[in-house]
Write an enzyme that holds these catalytic residues in place. Structure first.
Site, PDB file in Angstrom:
ATOM      1  N   LYS A  83       0.787  -1.203   0.139  1.00 11.24           N
ATOM      2  CA  LYS A  83       0.007   0.150   0.027  1.00 11.24           C
ATOM      3  C   LYS A  83       0.859   1.064   0.038  1.00 11.24           C
ATOM      4  CE  LYS A  83      -4.411   0.579   2.520  1.00 11.24           C
ATOM      5  NZ  LYS A  83      -5.009   0.640   3.926  1.00 11.24           N
TER       6      LYS A  83
HETATM    7  C1  E4P Z   1      -8.566   1.056   4.200  1.00  9.51           C
HETATM    8  O1  E4P Z   1      -7.511   0.450   3.381  1.00  9.51           O
HETATM    9  C2  E4P Z   1      -8.207   2.027   5.001  1.00  9.51           C
HETATM   10  O2  E4P Z   1      -7.171   1.476   6.084  1.00  9.51           O
HETATM   11  C3  E4P Z   1      -9.433   2.408   5.816  1.00  9.51           C
HETATM   12  O3  E4P Z   1     -10.589   1.878   5.159  1.00  9.51           O
HETATM   13  C4  E4P Z   1      -9.506   3.661   6.425  1.00  9.51           C
HETATM   14  O4  E4P Z   1     -10.653   3.564   7.395  1.00  9.51           O
HETATM   15  P1  E4P Z   1     -11.029   5.147   8.196  1.00  9.51           P
HETATM   16  O5  E4P Z   1     -11.262   6.030   7.576  1.00  9.51           O
HETATM   17  O6  E4P Z   1     -12.312   4.481   9.027  1.00  9.51           O
HETATM   18  O7  E4P Z   1      -9.725   5.036   9.100  1.00  9.51           O
END
Ligand code: E4P
Length: 218
Positions: A83
């Site tokens: 990522k």
């Molecule tokens: C996805 O890959 C992210 O880690 C995640 O969905 C972020 O979510 P949040 O906005 O609830 O922290």
């Protein structure tokens, strides 16, 4: 639509995987911090639990270090998706890793223009954050609609729309209607998808009526 679980808690992933509904996992540095676990160890454990892509995020902000981190993360297991954030250096890293055959999830996407760039950089997944857009008083689902529409114009684009920052089942259902490929959700939201008060009411009625028959199937 594929379902990913957005957590770094191994016990939650194990429980969710038993439903057969989990196609992959996403983590981020905040979720790793919350787990209190060693990053590399926990990613290896998760990769052994689910066959699908497991997103593990780089933590550097410059290209050279991101690339080194990405290569190290990719070596943990075949199903690691590295990522990277949607920055210039993040997309350079995406391009380099994708050329090496590594799956890349480009995260922190908040505009259709950013999603277009990520696809051109060879991202396997683009992660638009619907919940965080809702949080600032805009409609996050409009972004999913825009990205799905744009990507559909170019059938050769292989990048999958991974709906992230999901807060409730409506985000998932509406994104599925638009043709988004994946939704990543907290375990609690996966559980919410099962719920309907008429299911509970209907089951209670069936149970009560069955009891009256005095019969048993087994
Ligand atoms: C996805 O890959 C992210 O880690 C995640 O969905 C972020 O979510 P949040 O906005 O609830 O922290």
């Amino acid at each position: 639509m594929k379902f990913f679980i957005d957590t770094a808690e191994v016990s939650e992933i194990r429980e969710a995987a038993m439903t057969g509904l989990v196609d992959g996992v996403t983590t981020n540095p905040s979720l790793i911090a919350k787990s209190g676990r060693n990053f590399l160890e926990v990613v290896a454990e998760i990769c052994a639990l689910v066959p699908g892509p497991v997103s593990a995020e780089v933590t550097a902000n410059d290209f050279d270090t991101m690339l080194k981190e990405g290569r190290k993360l990719a070596k943990i297991a075949k199903n690691v998706a590295v990522k990277v954030p949607l920055t210039v250096d993040g997309l350079k890293t995406c391009y380099a890793l994708a050329k090496e055959g590594t799956q890349v999830n480009v995260t922190l996407c908040f505009s259709a223009a950013q999603a277009l760039l990520a696809a051109k950089a060879g991202a396997t997944f683009i992660s638009p954050f619907v919940g965080r857009l809702d949080d600032i008083g805009t409609n996050g689902l409009n972004l999913i609609a825009d990205i799905c529409t744009i990507y559909r114009q170019y059938p050769n684009l292989k990048t999958e729309v991974l709906v992230a920052s999901v807060r409730h089942p409506v985000h998932i259902v509406e994104s599925a209607k638009m043709g988004a490929h994946v939704a990543t959700m907290p375990p609690a939201t996966l559980k919410q998808l099962f719920n309907h008060p008429l299911t509970d009411k209907g089951l209670a009625q069936f149970n009560a009526d069955w009891k009256k028959t005095g019969q048993s199937i087994l």
